[in-house]
Design an enzyme around this catalytic site. Structure first.
Site, PDB file in Angstrom:
ATOM      1  N   VAL A  70       0.832  -1.204   0.000  1.00 28.82           N
ATOM      2  CA  VAL A  70       0.000   0.000   0.000  1.00 28.82           C
ATOM      3  C   VAL A  70       0.865   1.252   0.000  1.00 28.82           C
ATOM      4  O   VAL A  70       0.645   2.191  -0.780  1.00 28.82           O
ATOM      5  CB  VAL A  70      -0.963  -0.025   1.211  1.00 28.82           C
ATOM      6  CG1 VAL A  70      -1.705   1.298   1.346  1.00 28.82           C
ATOM      7  CG2 VAL A  70      -1.962  -1.161   1.068  1.00 28.82           C
TER       8      VAL A  70
ATOM      9  N   THR B 117      -5.670  -0.592   7.469  1.00 23.06           N
ATOM     10  CA  THR B 117      -7.012  -1.060   7.830  1.00 23.06           C
ATOM     11  C   THR B 117      -7.071  -1.270   9.343  1.00 23.06           C
ATOM     12  O   THR B 117      -6.342  -2.106   9.883  1.00 23.06           O
ATOM     13  CB  THR B 117      -7.311  -2.376   7.080  1.00 23.06           C
ATOM     14  OG1 THR B 117      -7.141  -2.132   5.678  1.00 23.06           O
ATOM     15  CG2 THR B 117      -8.718  -2.861   7.360  1.00 23.06           C
TER      16      THR B 117
ATOM     17  N   HIS C  76     -16.994  -8.887   0.053  1.00 29.82           N
ATOM     18  CA  HIS C  76     -16.291  -9.541  -1.057  1.00 29.82           C
ATOM     19  C   HIS C  76     -16.071 -11.024  -0.734  1.00 29.82           C
ATOM     20  O   HIS C  76     -16.262 -11.898  -1.591  1.00 29.82           O
ATOM     21  CB  HIS C  76     -14.952  -8.852  -1.335  1.00 29.82           C
ATOM     22  CG  HIS C  76     -15.105  -7.398  -1.677  1.00 29.82           C
ATOM     23  ND1 HIS C  76     -14.088  -6.485  -1.635  1.00 29.82           N
ATOM     24  CD2 HIS C  76     -16.219  -6.688  -2.047  1.00 29.82           C
ATOM     25  CE1 HIS C  76     -14.540  -5.299  -1.974  1.00 29.82           C
ATOM     26  NE2 HIS C  76     -15.838  -5.395  -2.224  1.00 29.82           N
TER      27      HIS C  76
ATOM     28  N   TYR D  22     -32.077  -5.380  -0.605  1.00 32.43           N
ATOM     29  CA  TYR D  22     -31.766  -6.325   0.480  1.00 32.43           C
ATOM     30  C   TYR D  22     -30.405  -6.086   1.132  1.00 32.43           C
ATOM     31  O   TYR D  22     -29.858  -6.985   1.750  1.00 32.43           O
ATOM     32  CB  TYR D  22     -31.825  -7.783  -0.030  1.00 32.43           C
ATOM     33  CG  TYR D  22     -33.081  -8.114  -0.772  1.00 32.43           C
ATOM     34  CD1 TYR D  22     -34.322  -7.941  -0.164  1.00 32.43           C
ATOM     35  CD2 TYR D  22     -33.042  -8.577  -2.079  1.00 32.43           C
ATOM     36  CE1 TYR D  22     -35.490  -8.232  -0.853  1.00 32.43           C
ATOM     37  CE2 TYR D  22     -34.207  -8.866  -2.772  1.00 32.43           C
ATOM     38  CZ  TYR D  22     -35.418  -8.687  -2.153  1.00 32.43           C
ATOM     39  OH  TYR D  22     -36.571  -8.970  -2.829  1.00 32.43           O
TER      40      TYR D  22
ATOM     41  N   ARG E 282     -29.764  -3.273   3.098  1.00 29.09           N
ATOM     42  CA  ARG E 282     -29.833  -2.323   4.220  1.00 29.09           C
ATOM     43  C   ARG E 282     -30.225  -3.068   5.478  1.00 29.09           C
ATOM     44  O   ARG E 282     -31.108  -3.931   5.438  1.00 29.09           O
ATOM     45  CB  ARG E 282     -30.861  -1.232   3.928  1.00 29.09           C
ATOM     46  CG  ARG E 282     -30.429  -0.381   2.756  1.00 29.09           C
ATOM     47  CD  ARG E 282     -31.375   0.773   2.521  1.00 29.09           C
ATOM     48  NE  ARG E 282     -31.166   1.317   1.193  1.00 29.09           N
ATOM     49  CZ  ARG E 282     -30.137   2.068   0.858  1.00 29.09           C
ATOM     50  NH1 ARG E 282     -29.230   2.387   1.756  1.00 29.09           N
ATOM     51  NH2 ARG E 282     -29.997   2.513  -0.372  1.00 29.09           N
TER      52      ARG E 282
ATOM     53  N   CYS F 122     -41.815 -17.090   0.065  1.00 27.06           N
ATOM     54  CA  CYS F 122     -40.823 -17.623  -0.880  1.00 27.06           C
ATOM     55  C   CYS F 122     -39.449 -17.877  -0.282  1.00 27.06           C
ATOM     56  O   CYS F 122     -38.923 -18.986  -0.376  1.00 27.06           O
ATOM     57  CB  CYS F 122     -40.676 -16.669  -2.060  1.00 27.06           C
ATOM     58  SG  CYS F 122     -42.166 -16.591  -3.049  1.00 27.06           S
TER      59      CYS F 122
HETATM   60  N1  LIG Z   1      -2.067  -5.248   0.489  1.00 25.25           N
HETATM   61  C1  LIG Z   1      -3.213  -4.783   0.074  1.00 25.25           C
HETATM   62  O1  LIG Z   1      -3.657  -5.072  -1.050  1.00 25.25           O
HETATM   63  C2  LIG Z   1      -4.033  -3.850   0.925  1.00 25.25           C
HETATM   64  C3  LIG Z   1      -5.134  -3.204   0.363  1.00 25.25           C
HETATM   65  C4  LIG Z   1      -5.859  -2.308   1.138  1.00 25.25           C
HETATM   66  C5  LIG Z   1      -5.490  -2.092   2.457  1.00 25.25           C
HETATM   67  N2  LIG Z   1      -4.424  -2.753   3.006  1.00 25.25           N
HETATM   68  C6  LIG Z   1      -4.063  -2.436   4.378  1.00 25.25           C
HETATM   69  O2  LIG Z   1      -2.968  -1.507   4.341  1.00 25.25           O
HETATM   70  C7  LIG Z   1      -2.058  -1.758   5.399  1.00 25.25           C
HETATM   71  C8  LIG Z   1      -0.682  -2.061   4.841  1.00 25.25           C
HETATM   72  O3  LIG Z   1      -0.734  -3.236   4.062  1.00 25.25           O
HETATM   73  P1  LIG Z   1       0.519  -3.752   3.206  1.00 25.25           P
HETATM   74  O4  LIG Z   1       0.045  -4.978   2.501  1.00 25.25           O
HETATM   75  O5  LIG Z   1       1.091  -2.618   2.424  1.00 25.25           O
HETATM   76  O6  LIG Z   1       1.534  -4.130   4.410  1.00 25.25           O
HETATM   77  P2  LIG Z   1       3.022  -4.672   4.307  1.00 25.25           P
HETATM   78  O7  LIG Z   1       3.221  -5.639   5.399  1.00 25.25           O
HETATM   79  O8  LIG Z   1       3.346  -5.080   2.888  1.00 25.25           O
HETATM   80  O9  LIG Z   1       3.913  -3.376   4.585  1.00 25.25           O
HETATM   81  C9  LIG Z   1       3.994  -2.737   5.830  1.00 25.25           C
HETATM   82  C10 LIG Z   1       5.295  -1.951   5.872  1.00 25.25           C
HETATM   83  O10 LIG Z   1       5.318  -1.182   7.070  1.00 25.25           O
HETATM   84  C11 LIG Z   1       6.652  -1.158   7.549  1.00 25.25           C
HETATM   85  N3  LIG Z   1       6.675  -0.752   8.958  1.00 25.25           N
HETATM   86  C12 LIG Z   1       6.380  -1.493  10.052  1.00 25.25           C
HETATM   87  N4  LIG Z   1       6.525  -0.742  11.172  1.00 25.25           N
HETATM   88  C13 LIG Z   1       6.884   0.505  10.777  1.00 25.25           C
HETATM   89  C14 LIG Z   1       7.175   1.706  11.457  1.00 25.25           C
HETATM   90  N5  LIG Z   1       7.087   1.789  12.782  1.00 25.25           N
HETATM   91  N6  LIG Z   1       7.523   2.794  10.744  1.00 25.25           N
HETATM   92  C15 LIG Z   1       7.597   2.712   9.397  1.00 25.25           C
HETATM   93  N7  LIG Z   1       7.341   1.592   8.696  1.00 25.25           N
HETATM   94  C16 LIG Z   1       6.994   0.504   9.371  1.00 25.25           C
HETATM   95  C17 LIG Z   1       7.155  -2.572   7.288  1.00 25.25           C
HETATM   96  O11 LIG Z   1       8.574  -2.643   7.316  1.00 25.25           O
HETATM   97  C18 LIG Z   1       6.555  -2.828   5.898  1.00 25.25           C
HETATM   98  O12 LIG Z   1       7.461  -2.415   4.889  1.00 25.25           O
HETATM   99  C19 LIG Z   1      -2.662  -2.911   6.211  1.00 25.25           C
HETATM  100  O13 LIG Z   1      -3.435  -2.370   7.256  1.00 25.25           O
HETATM  101  C20 LIG Z   1      -3.544  -3.601   5.211  1.00 25.25           C
HETATM  102  O14 LIG Z   1      -4.597  -4.301   5.850  1.00 25.25           O
HETATM  103  C21 LIG Z   1      -3.689  -3.608   2.247  1.00 25.25           C
END
Ligand SMILES: NC(=O)c1ccc[n+]([C@@H]2O[C@H](COP(=O)([O-])OP(=O)(O)OC[C@H]3O[C@@H](n4cnc5c(N)ncnc54)[C@H](O)[C@@H]3O)[C@@H](O)[C@H]2O)c1
Length: 438
Positions: free
Chosen positions: A11, A124, A215, A255, A257, A266
């Site tokens: 992300v 998240t 999803h 359906y 809400r 049915c």
């Molecule tokens: N991967 C997805 O497709 C996706 C989509 C939407 C939302 N999210 C949400 O986004 C968030 C991140 O997901 P991700 O998949 O990118 O995670 P990830 O594990 O790939 O990356 C997290 C990064 O944060 C770094 N980190 C940890 N502690 C830290 C700190 N104190 N300071 C700075 N950096 C630090 C880690 O080294 C790592 O590089 C999560 O909450 C996830 O649920 C993910």
């Protein structure tokens, strides 16, 4: 804008690179020095189509850089986006330790600053996390509101198509408490072609979970339907294609809400038939099989809300399984009323369609034969029903529900099973009587 992006995982990297492409000056921050070094070398630390080229280009153009120093990043930016991981613990609980650490790092850096700093949580997190963790962790004291603006901005990207998803999300969702912060985020995303939706912080946090749960539900539903079709010798793809054509009831708002349990002639019957057919063919349908139990749970929830008031005189407005019908077959309201009677409540019911049906309509026979005990509780005088009841249960929306509420006294408890949108109806279990609330 000058932006710091904390956490250079999927992300964070996509967010940092895409915001740089949109013209912002971006500093990525990660505790992992290998990741920050890769970014500064123009390489992407994660594999994602198109990202390597974009990172390389943005670093070359000096719009993107990375550091392990949170302090440096905060001092050189005006807004932080937190994208650190929030993984599951063994019991399912989210681990917010990375988020807590980032917040503390930002808090320390802010102690010296005087300008308002915007903190946007993109990770998240469950509702309430952002406000609780940030207020506790930032420790900027009483000056918090003057120093920090908070927002939650969930990410809707999918790995594999995340750059395209960043550019074309279903919406730009921003949860925040004030319009100035919302406007800042609106500016940040002004090049993104998507509706801008502002909600409360908690609603934005929840929205991401609701979307992902839905999803997951859709995938399991589709798989079970596929299994069922296969076992019955029906072409699952033909069924799915046809099912998806219905944008009125299937792929629509219908359906979706929150309200009360389903019923009628049915849905319960047809679901039972499918589950029976699956059992006969030894097809496991864990998701579809759980639906009757979930529906029962809603009825139980309504009954418990009435019984919890410890009041016995109950007025019910709306008995059919939905408004505008006189059909009482498998109405969850009938089940609710029957249980309340069994528990010793004195129930009176108003439902004009059902009343009419009990006199002249096609359902007269059903009412006389199947539920005579309920039929005898029906009345058509709303005023006397509301005057005599200690608890008023709203079973369906409409004119009578609105009028019943208008006539309510402060000592009466209202239980709205429909959960709105009839204005001014209290939600399930909400109590008008101050004594009971206390
Ligand atoms: N991967 C997805 O497709 C996706 C989509 C939407 C939302 N999210 C949400 O986004 C968030 C991140 O997901 P991700 O998949 O990118 O995670 P990830 O594990 O790939 O990356 C997290 C990064 O944060 C770094 N980190 C940890 N502690 C830290 C700190 N104190 N300071 C700075 N950096 C630090 C880690 O080294 C790592 O590089 C999560 O909450 C996830 O649920 C993910």
């Amino acid at each position: 804008m000058r932006i710091s992006v904390f956490g250079l995982g999927y992300v964070g990297c996509v967010t940092a690179a895409c915001l740089a492409r949109a013209g912002h000056e971006v500093t990525g921050v990660d505790v992992n020095p290998e990741k920050t070094a890769m970014i500064n070398d123009g390489k992407s630390p994660v594999v994602e189509p198109g990202l390597a080229d974009l990172v390389s280009e943005m670093v070359r153009e000096r719009r993107l850089r990375a550091t392990v120093s949170a302090d440096w990043a905060v001092r050189h930016t005006e807004l932080a986006m937190i994208c650190v991981g929030t993984p599951s613990g063994p019991n399912g609980q989210i681990d917010t330790s990375a988020l807590e650490r980032v917040v503390q790092d930002i808090g320390r850096a802010l102690e010296r600053g005087s300008e308002v700093y915007t903190i946007v949580v993109r990770s998240t997190v469950l509702p309430g996390t952002t406000e609780t963790l940030l207020l506790r962790g930032l420790r900027v004291g009483d000056a918090f509101e003057e120093k920090v603006a908070l927002a939650v901005n969930p990410e809707f990207m999918r790995e594999g198509t995340s750059i395209a998803d960043f550019e074309h999300p279903p919406m730009t969702l921003v949860g925040c408490a004030d319009d100035a912060t919302a406007d800042r985020l609106r500016m940040l995303y002004r090049q993104i072609d998507a509706p801008f939706v502002q909600t409360s912080i908690k609603a934005a946090e929840m929205m991401k979970y609701v979307s992902n749960a839905f999803h997951a539900l859709k995938i399991c539903f589709a798989n079970e339907i596929g299994d069922l079709c296969e076992s019955m010798g029906v072409d699952q793809h033909e069924v799915t294609r046809t099912f998806l054509l219905d944008r009125k009831l299937n792929i629509s708002e219908a359906y979706l809400r929150p309200g009360f349990a389903f019923g009628g002639s049915c849905l319960p019957k047809d679901l039972r038939a499918l589950l029976y057919a699956a059992r006969r063919s030894d097809v496991g349908l864990p998701l579809l099989s759980s639906i009757p139990e979930s529906n029962e749970h809603q009825i139980r929830r309504g009954i418990d809300a009435v019984l919890a008031t410890r009041k016995k005189r109950v007025g019910v407005v709306g008995l059919a399984f939905k408004s505008g019908t006189d059909d009482l077959r498998e109405s969850p309201m009938v089940a609710l009323v029957e249980t309340l009677i069994g528990k010793g409540c004195a129930v009176r019911i108003l439902d004009r369609n059902v009343r009419l049906a009990s006199l002249v309509g096609a359902n007269r026979l059903y009412i006389e034969k199947e539920i005579p005990h309920i039929s005898s509780l029906m009345c058509d005088d709303l005023r006397s029903l509301t005057a005599e009841s200690e608890v008023i249960v709203i079973g369906s929306e409409g004119k009578d529900a609105v009028e019943a509420l208008a006539q309510c006294r402060p000592d009466q408890v209202i239980i709205n099973l429909t959960r709105g949108p009839v204005s001014s109806i209290a939600a399930l279990g909400e109590v008008v009587d101050e004594e009971v609330t206390a």
